[in-house]
Structures are given as structure tokens and as C-alpha cells.
Design a protein around this motif. Structure first.
Motif: not given
Length: 74
Positions: A14-19, A22-25
Motif C-alpha cells: 500500500t506504499d508506493d515506495l515499498a512497491a 520490491l520491483a527493483q530487487l
């Protein structure tokens, strides 16, 4: 936030920064990262805007609103 490597991710971001994090791992990364936000849709916002505008004009029809606009141009 706990990461689980499964075919169907059980977490909800629900946090765009956390998303984005995760997407940049690095490879192999996390598949199925979705950003979920509870906010009104575009259509719900437009409907609310139209209803409030109708209340301000006394529930005038489209034709009456158009006529008022043309009358102001005279």
C-alpha cells in the motif's frame, strides 16, 4: 514486510515506495509486485463532481445549463 517467493504473492503493498523497492530487487527479483491503493476511481470522482454541480444549479437540465452559458455570452 516479509518477502515470500511464491507464484502468487500473498503480500499487498500500500506504499508506493515499498512497491518500487520490491520491483527493483536484483535477479531473480520478486514477481507479481502490485501497488494497491484505496482511493476513489476517476469515474467515482467525476460522478461526485457532476452531482455537486447539479445541486449548485438547482438540478438544471443540460439544455438549461447550455442556454445559461449562451446568455452570458450576449
Amino acid at each position: 514486510m516479509e518477502l515470500r517467493h511464491t507464484a502468487c504473492p500473498p503480500w499487498r503493498i500500500t506504499d508506493d515506495l515499498a512497491a518500487y523497492t520490491l520491483a527493483q530487487l536484483p535477479f531473480p527479483g520478486v514477481f507479481g509486485v502490485f501497488y494497491q491503493s484505496d482511493r476513489p476511481t476517476k469515474y467515482a470522482l467525476e460522478k461526485k463532481w457532476i452531482e455537486s454541480s447539479r445541486e449548485k444549479t438547482g438540478n438544471a437540465s443540460d439544455l438549461e445549463l447550455l442556454q445559461k452559458t449562451f446568455d452570458r455570452m450576449k
